[in-house]
Design a protein around this motif. Sequence first.
Motif, PDB file in Angstrom:
ATOM      1  N   LYS A  99     -45.791   9.919  19.122  1.00 38.77           N
ATOM      2  CA  LYS A  99     -46.093  11.198  19.748  1.00 38.77           C
ATOM      3  C   LYS A  99     -47.153  10.983  20.821  1.00 38.77           C
ATOM      4  N   ALA A 100     -47.048  11.732  21.914  1.00 43.40           N
ATOM      5  CA  ALA A 100     -48.056  11.664  22.962  1.00 43.40           C
ATOM      6  C   ALA A 100     -49.321  12.372  22.494  1.00 43.40           C
ATOM      7  N   THR A 112     -47.195   5.440  18.508  1.00 43.11           N
ATOM      8  CA  THR A 112     -47.319   6.092  17.204  1.00 43.11           C
ATOM      9  C   THR A 112     -46.330   7.243  17.030  1.00 43.11           C
ATOM     10  N   THR A 143     -52.726  12.270  28.112  1.00 45.97           N
ATOM     11  CA  THR A 143     -51.988  12.424  26.866  1.00 45.97           C
ATOM     12  C   THR A 143     -50.866  11.401  26.879  1.00 45.97           C
ATOM     13  N   ASP A 182     -53.537  16.723  20.502  1.00 42.61           N
ATOM     14  CA  ASP A 182     -52.291  17.023  21.215  1.00 42.61           C
ATOM     15  C   ASP A 182     -52.526  17.477  22.650  1.00 42.61           C
ATOM     16  N   HIS A 222     -50.102   0.004  22.473  1.00 44.34           N
ATOM     17  CA  HIS A 222     -51.471   0.514  22.418  1.00 44.34           C
ATOM     18  C   HIS A 222     -52.422  -0.623  22.788  1.00 44.34           C
ATOM     19  N   GLY A 270     -49.647   1.275  16.663  1.00 46.99           N
ATOM     20  CA  GLY A 270     -48.820   1.299  17.862  1.00 46.99           C
ATOM     21  C   GLY A 270     -48.446  -0.048  18.435  1.00 46.99           C
ATOM     22  N   ASP A 276     -48.268   8.451  24.646  1.00 49.66           N
ATOM     23  CA  ASP A 276     -47.687   7.911  23.417  1.00 49.66           C
ATOM     24  C   ASP A 276     -47.982   6.413  23.390  1.00 49.66           C
TER      25      ASP A 276
END
Length: 631
Positions: free
Chosen positions: A570-571, A568, A563, A483, A610, A606, A565
């Motif tokens: 969430k970052a 998926t 960081t 995170d 991604h 993702g 996203d």
Amino acid sequence: MRTRTVAIAVALVGLAACARNEDGPARPTPGTPPIDRPRVDSGVSPPPVHDGGTIIQAAEPPPPISGGTLALTPDGTWLVAADPELDTISIVDVETATLRDTIELTDGDEPGRVVIDGAGRGHVVLRSAGAIADVDLASGALIARRPVCAVPRGIAWRASDDSLHVACTEGTLVSLPASGGEPTRRVHVADDLRDVVVDGSDLYVTTFRTAHLLRLDAAGTIVSDAAPREIAIEGLIPMRLTAPGPFQPAVAWRALSSGEGVMMLHQRALSAEFVAEGGYGGGGCGGAIVHTSVSELVAGEMRSGDPLGGVVLGVDVALSPDGLRIAVAAPANAYPRNGGITTVTRSSGDVLVYSRSEATTSSETPTCANGSMPRLEDVGAAIAVLFLPDGRVVAQTRAPSRVLFEAPDPDALVGPVVALGDEDTYDTGHMLFHAAAGGGIACASCHPEGGDDARTWRFAGIGPRRTQTMRGGLLDTAPFHWDGDMREFRDLVHGVFVGRMGGAVFEEGEIGAFGAWMDALPALPRPADADTDRVERGRALFHDATVACATCHAGSALTNSATVDVGTGKALQVPTLLGIVYRAPYMHDGCAPTLRDRFTPGACTGGDAHGRTSHLTSAQIDDLVAYLQTL
């Protein structure tokens, strides 16, 4: 043998505010104590006491502890000890408890597992050199060095055909004649191999992080797959759980023949969802999210033991000649870092002996298997252990490098001590990484050998999080955790080691030494791909702006430390790709079992958020995966 200089910084050294990563954002770096004068204490004297104000940093950081570096000749005459920090092989006369020979290897060889064949030759895995060393034990001479694979780990000798079998992290089992010569066979068995065990006519290999025991046929094909059983959590966990889940088999540090089957020293890890803010456990027997156990495969049945009381980070196991006792080496026990204690207390509690029946037979309701301490010199951190034919315990310790004998006289408190070298490789950062925190675990419990345990932990309020590796340059990947919630290395230390693991508060100088040692952990050598054309095609795809892999995975650490996203939901932090071939399963929640699965369309990976790969053909995905495996 490498020459080492170790510095002592009496004053605490603070952290530098930040440093600039050429290919990414600013990141924190620990201050490192100046390396300005050599250590004066050496030989058999105890290492210096670490009091929170004295920082000791090795000029050449010692490698993470792997354990299992002792062997005994069949007649009980000689001990052979490999020292992965001094890069030596020592031969010790058992009767006189004296050092007979020292064989100096090449700097950085990192000798590991030792096996002795029927002709009196020793064979030692050179973990960082991709080779084995053959030694004539009678003369103490190095016979040969033979390349075997990229990352060799385990080795065994089979008497029936006088052959050696080497297990490699990349999944290859290499067979070669014990008398010398080139390998006669290479077969891919399974990823992440660790130990090889010859048990009668059977050949077994273990997987390191997932603790599977695989029996192979003559062709090297898996014919059976066993693992220690899961055990219930009732009565073992003091923390608050929010979803059920048992303890599951995890890291298998050591496997050996027990005469009746195969014995495995391994960890178990909690699969239940828990509240991280409440800590990772309360220590004691099985009171943490990770505990140590011994299981044994006999006649096709796995006898899975209970948690071993008093063991944090068990790295080696031995069985007594009468088959009634087991001994475990637990180096973290020598470095307690709990309850505000800032002084390292050297203790023989890093070697414990248990009843075999109590340690390997689990009841329906897990209990604590309690051990006792053998009569060994009260110094050092044990990395290997075995029994002599008369039932006495022998342990090998590090920093300083020694072999400790249990006393033959029952009225004596301790036995002989044999110094294996006059250099002390003690390093504050290394010690802290392997230290037993108050919660009953060490950093190395979840990051064995500086890598990862292949587990996805279930954190309440956070979500599933896959353990990340420490190898390949940690500090360039700040901020930390998936995170990115820990901006500096000191946040990671105080938030995890102190806040979650229950360890003592770090001084600033300790943080600097800790970060410096971890930042120096190299990525593991990657296996070569014979199809260079395929790798080059994959390289081109990786750097293609349309595919966009290199947009985020850039720079020397192959991450921009952002960081992001990636589809998926969430970052999350962009992870390094260094050594990615050894880090299955993939993604922050471990949803992709293989690298190729990472490119399967869907919510798990993702999709085109991604990296844009949906337009690639199956052959192009193969090319891309081949390139990633070389990073």
